[in-house]
Design an enzyme around this catalytic site. Sequence first.
Site, short mmCIF file in Angstrom:
data_model
loop_
_atom_site.label_atom_id
_atom_site.label_comp_id
_atom_site.label_asym_id
_atom_site.label_seq_id
_atom_site.Cartn_x
_atom_site.Cartn_y
_atom_site.Cartn_z
N SER A 201 4.53 -28.02 -5.66
CA SER A 201 4.93 -29.38 -6.06
C SER A 201 4.77 -30.35 -4.89
O SER A 201 4.85 -29.96 -3.72
CB SER A 201 6.39 -29.39 -6.52
OG SER A 201 6.59 -28.44 -7.55
N1 SAM Z 1 8.25 -23.92 -6.69
C1 SAM Z 1 6.85 -23.71 -6.44
C2 SAM Z 1 6.48 -23.94 -4.99
O1 SAM Z 1 7.34 -24.30 -4.19
O2 SAM Z 1 5.31 -23.69 -4.69
C3 SAM Z 1 5.97 -24.51 -7.35
C4 SAM Z 1 5.93 -23.92 -8.69
S1 SAM Z 1 4.59 -24.34 -9.75
C5 SAM Z 1 4.77 -26.06 -9.96
C6 SAM Z 1 5.26 -23.64 -11.25
C7 SAM Z 1 5.32 -22.14 -11.24
O3 SAM Z 1 6.02 -21.71 -12.41
C8 SAM Z 1 3.96 -21.46 -11.29
O4 SAM Z 1 3.84 -20.60 -10.19
C9 SAM Z 1 3.97 -20.67 -12.61
O5 SAM Z 1 3.27 -19.46 -12.56
C10 SAM Z 1 5.47 -20.46 -12.80
N2 SAM Z 1 5.91 -20.16 -14.15
C11 SAM Z 1 5.48 -20.65 -15.33
N3 SAM Z 1 6.18 -20.10 -16.35
C12 SAM Z 1 7.07 -19.25 -15.79
C13 SAM Z 1 8.09 -18.38 -16.30
N4 SAM Z 1 8.35 -18.27 -17.60
N5 SAM Z 1 8.81 -17.66 -15.43
C14 SAM Z 1 8.59 -17.73 -14.11
N6 SAM Z 1 7.64 -18.53 -13.56
C15 SAM Z 1 6.90 -19.28 -14.39
#
Ligand code: SAM
Length: 208
Positions: A52
């Site tokens: 993000s």
């Molecule tokens: N917090 C992260 C960082 O600091 O880099 C950014 C996260 S990114 C915007 C969103 C993440 O949510 C992705 O890595 C994606 O694979 C994960 N995601 C999507 N659906 C999910 C789920 N049901 N459970 C866990 N992770 C999930």
Amino acid sequence: MVERLIAGGYLRTPEVIEAMLRVPRHLFVPEELEAQAYSDEPLPIGRGQTVSAPHMVAIMCEALDIHREHRVLEVGAGSGYHACVVSLIASRGEVYSIEREPELAEVAERNIRRAGCCGRVTVVTGDGTLGYPEKAPYDRIYVTAGAPQVPPPLLEQLKEDGKLLIPVGSRLGQELLLVEKHEDGSTTTKKIIDCVFVPLIGKYGWKA
Ligand code: SAM
């Protein structure tokens, strides 16, 4: 980067500012993007996902009002950056971060180790829409992907007086919602800001 976030009004709390100063974002992006690590933009981290933008991490940390001793659940570990920042704010607490992509969970763990935050953040692979009941209840829960609804297990796993931050809306755009759970189990919801996150995929999220 932090000076710009303060000037932009995104950062104001000393503990959050200190945490963002201490986590080197360049350790959380692919090597070829290191030069852009301190610009205020989301960056690709593989598997079609992003870390993000710093202003969004700042907004979320400020809105969640994390205390030193809090137990925090992050849904969506991605690069591990946001979890590291949170672990420095919850400096006497615990941070659990759940990621559905096993490959990214490994990347997050490696990055967290490199940044020296290991031991304070536990990365788990799984569907975060189900929460992480093993360590529930949580003082704070935040979701870093856009959901069609608030997943009921996350509300169940939130402590009384706990706060949950989650982007809710369509696949293309969401509202970042702050849900507060009260002592009688009731909740109040406040919109923080419009936002655009990658989709939350899972049982209580979108279909893959
Ligand atoms: N917090 C992260 C960082 O600091 O880099 C950014 C996260 S990114 C915007 C969103 C993440 O949510 C992705 O890595 C994606 O694979 C994960 N995601 C999507 N659906 C999910 C789920 N049901 N459970 C866990 N992770 C999930």
